[in-house]
Scaffold this motif. Structure first.
Motif, PDB file in Angstrom:
ATOM      1  N   TRP A 162      16.730  -1.778 -15.330  1.00 16.32           N
ATOM      2  CA  TRP A 162      15.960  -2.993 -15.619  1.00 16.32           C
ATOM      3  C   TRP A 162      16.558  -3.646 -16.865  1.00 16.32           C
ATOM      4  N   SER A 178       5.450  -3.565 -11.908  1.00 18.36           N
ATOM      5  CA  SER A 178       4.928  -2.201 -11.778  1.00 18.36           C
ATOM      6  C   SER A 178       3.984  -1.764 -12.909  1.00 18.36           C
ATOM      7  N   GLN A 181       0.282  -1.645 -12.162  1.00 20.07           N
ATOM      8  CA  GLN A 181      -0.266  -0.447 -11.478  1.00 20.07           C
ATOM      9  C   GLN A 181      -0.947   0.473 -12.486  1.00 20.07           C
ATOM     10  N   ARG A 202      14.442 -10.866 -16.558  1.00 24.21           N
ATOM     11  CA  ARG A 202      15.543  -9.904 -16.697  1.00 24.21           C
ATOM     12  C   ARG A 202      16.743 -10.576 -17.322  1.00 24.21           C
ATOM     13  N   GLN A 216       7.464 -11.421  -8.842  1.00 26.72           N
ATOM     14  CA  GLN A 216       7.312 -10.268  -7.943  1.00 26.72           C
ATOM     15  C   GLN A 216       5.862 -10.164  -7.484  1.00 26.72           C
ATOM     16  N   GLU A 218       3.546  -6.802  -6.519  1.00 26.95           N
ATOM     17  CA  GLU A 218       3.471  -5.354  -6.467  1.00 26.95           C
ATOM     18  C   GLU A 218       2.291  -4.995  -5.572  1.00 26.95           C
ATOM     19  N   PHE A 256      13.596   5.298  -7.011  1.00 25.02           N
ATOM     20  CA  PHE A 256      12.844   4.705  -8.121  1.00 25.02           C
ATOM     21  C   PHE A 256      12.159   5.854  -8.828  1.00 25.02           C
ATOM     22  N   PHE A 258       9.362   6.049 -10.170  1.00 25.41           N
ATOM     23  CA  PHE A 258       7.902   6.128 -10.003  1.00 25.41           C
ATOM     24  C   PHE A 258       7.474   6.415  -8.569  1.00 25.41           C
ATOM     25  N   GLY A 280      11.524  -2.818  -2.390  1.00 22.35           N
ATOM     26  CA  GLY A 280      11.577  -1.397  -2.679  1.00 22.35           C
ATOM     27  C   GLY A 280      10.165  -0.844  -2.545  1.00 22.35           C
ATOM     28  N   ALA A 303       3.331   2.436  -2.846  1.00 21.05           N
ATOM     29  CA  ALA A 303       3.483   1.191  -3.602  1.00 21.05           C
ATOM     30  C   ALA A 303       4.722   0.469  -3.115  1.00 21.05           C
ATOM     31  N   PHE A 304       4.765  -0.807  -3.388  1.00 24.84           N
ATOM     32  CA  PHE A 304       6.041  -1.523  -3.207  1.00 24.84           C
ATOM     33  C   PHE A 304       6.117  -2.662  -4.196  1.00 24.84           C
ATOM     34  N   GLY A 305       7.330  -3.194  -4.341  1.00 27.78           N
ATOM     35  CA  GLY A 305       7.523  -4.376  -5.176  1.00 27.78           C
ATOM     36  C   GLY A 305       8.464  -5.304  -4.442  1.00 27.78           C
TER      37      GLY A 305
HETATM   38  N1  DAH Z   1       9.526  -2.186  -9.669  1.00 30.95           N
HETATM   39  C1  DAH Z   1      10.650  -2.179  -8.775  1.00 30.95           C
HETATM   40  C2  DAH Z   1      11.648  -3.210  -9.219  1.00 30.95           C
HETATM   41  O1  DAH Z   1      11.377  -4.057  -9.919  1.00 30.95           O
HETATM   42  C3  DAH Z   1      10.235  -2.499  -7.362  1.00 30.95           C
HETATM   43  C4  DAH Z   1       9.407  -1.422  -6.784  1.00 30.95           C
HETATM   44  C5  DAH Z   1       9.958  -0.410  -6.035  1.00 30.95           C
HETATM   45  C6  DAH Z   1       8.062  -1.403  -6.998  1.00 30.95           C
HETATM   46  C7  DAH Z   1       9.226   0.582  -5.487  1.00 30.95           C
HETATM   47  C8  DAH Z   1       7.278  -0.389  -6.455  1.00 30.95           C
HETATM   48  C9  DAH Z   1       7.888   0.588  -5.706  1.00 30.95           C
HETATM   49  O2  DAH Z   1       5.986  -0.332  -6.620  1.00 30.95           O
HETATM   50  O3  DAH Z   1       7.143   1.565  -5.171  1.00 30.95           O
HETATM   51  O4  DAH Z   1      12.768  -3.129  -8.829  1.00 30.95           O
END
Ligand code: DAH
Length: 335
Positions: A162, A178, A181, A202, A216, A218, A256, A258, A280, A303-305
């Motif tokens: 990051w 994230s 969360q 970023r 994003q 999440e 990742f 997390f 992801g 989770a995803f983002g």
């Molecule tokens: N935070 C990650 C990013 O910025 C994206 C991400 C991936 C979020 C997997 C999530 C996860 O909650 O489970 O690249």
């Protein structure tokens, strides 16, 4: 000593004078001027009343009567002329100031939501219908929420993934959503079902797919008994609702800190050859659940983002991410 005959002559002269002057008067100002000149405190008619005293007493009654008549006539004539003048003024305005309905009107455009906002809301609604709440968090984050609590301790090499803007030793501009969360889990007991939209930053050099400011969404679902299969189902529903029928979806392995396991999610349009990476995701790492005080033996979560710009680019066929931020109305107006 004046006589009534003298007075009558004067009355006649004044009347003629007033009539002539009135016929020349062309507007309300002229007429007002005449009113003062003839009937005002020092007006010629008013002054004539003073002459009554010089007339033979036997004729004073008659003199008064005639003067009153003169005054009445003059007042009426002036009033009539005033009315006539305002009628004429009205007629002039009606004929000159006509409304031309054939002239083009004044157009005000109402504006509309930015395509990124539209896409964000659309995604929010899809998940709200599935029972998720929308949660938000600060754009200025601490290392704790952004890294430590997400299982990325200091010196962990993944921190370098990051490219973060630091404000000082502890505070930074969040490079992902994230940390929300963690903030929500700290405040809530399971089950937790949230989506967290927001702006991220970023240290990326701008090009057609990178922007130092982006957005994003999440998602986090923590409850007893959740597995990767639930994640896949939720994503299938999302893909179908957002992109339409007939899309294929697949997972591939990723990393990742997390999530464990971590996956990359790809979709393929019905008539396309290529798979597109859209986000992801993964099962929340037990270390993350433990860090917020959850019993990781009892609860699991996923989770995803995803990047909102990426979704909007796929949805609208936009090839350059910079188009969203340069505010070129020719582009914005198309949505
Ligand atoms: N935070 C990650 C990013 O910025 C994206 C991400 C991936 C979020 C997997 C999530 C996860 O909650 O489970 O690249």
């Amino acid at each position: 000593m004046g006589t009534i005959a003298d007075l009558a002559q004067k009355i006649e002269r004044l009347q003629g004078d007033l009539a002539a002057r009135l016929s020349e008067a062309s507007d309300a100002t002229d007429i007002d001027g005449l009113k003062v000149e003839f009937l005002g405190r020092k007006g010629s008619i008013t002054l004539l009343f003073k002459e009554i005293g010089q007339i033979d007493p036997s004729e004073r009654g008659e003199a008064g009567k005639r003067l009153n008549e003169l005054k009445r006539h003059a007042t009426e004539a002036i009033e009539q002329k005033t009315e006539g003048a305002s009628d004429a003024e009205l007629k002039r305005r009606l004929s000159e100031e006509r409304v031309d309905p054939s002239l083009p009107g004044v157009y005000h455009s109402y504006g509309h939501l930015h395509p990124l906002t539209k896409v964000q809301r659309e995604i929010e609604f899809i998940f709200m219908r599935m029972g998720f709440d929308v949660a938000t968090g600060p754009e200025i984050e601490t290392e704790h929420y952004n890294f430590d609590a997400l299982n990325i301790p200091v010196e962990h090499p993944a921190r370098a993934d990051w490219d973060t803007f630091y404000i000082d030793d502890e505070r930074l501009l969040r490079p992902h959503t994230s940390p929300v969360q963690i903030r929500v889990m700290e405040q809530t007991e399971p089950p937790v079902r949230i989506i967290c939209p927001g702006r991220c930053y970023r240290r990326d050099t701008q090009d057609d797919t990178h922007s130092p400011v982006f957005h994003q969404i999440e998602l986090l679902w923590v409850e007893e008994g959740l597995s990767l299969a639930h994640l896949k189902y939720v994503l299938e529903v999302f893909t179908q609702e957002f992109f339409g029928e007939g899309y294929d979806m697949r997972f591939s392995g990723d990393y990742f800190p997390f999530t464990e396991p971590s996956v990359q999610v790809h979709i393929k349009a019905p008539d396309a050859d290529d798979w597109l990476e859209i986000m992801g995701a993964g099962m929340v790492d037990p270390a993350v659940l433990t860090a917020v005080g959850y019993d990781a033996e009892r609860y699991t979560g996923f989770a995803f983002g995803l990047g909102i710009e990426r979704m909007a680019m796929l949805r609208y066929g936009i090839k350059d991410i910079r188009a969203f931020f340069t505010n070129d109305l020719r582009l914005i107006k198309q949505f």
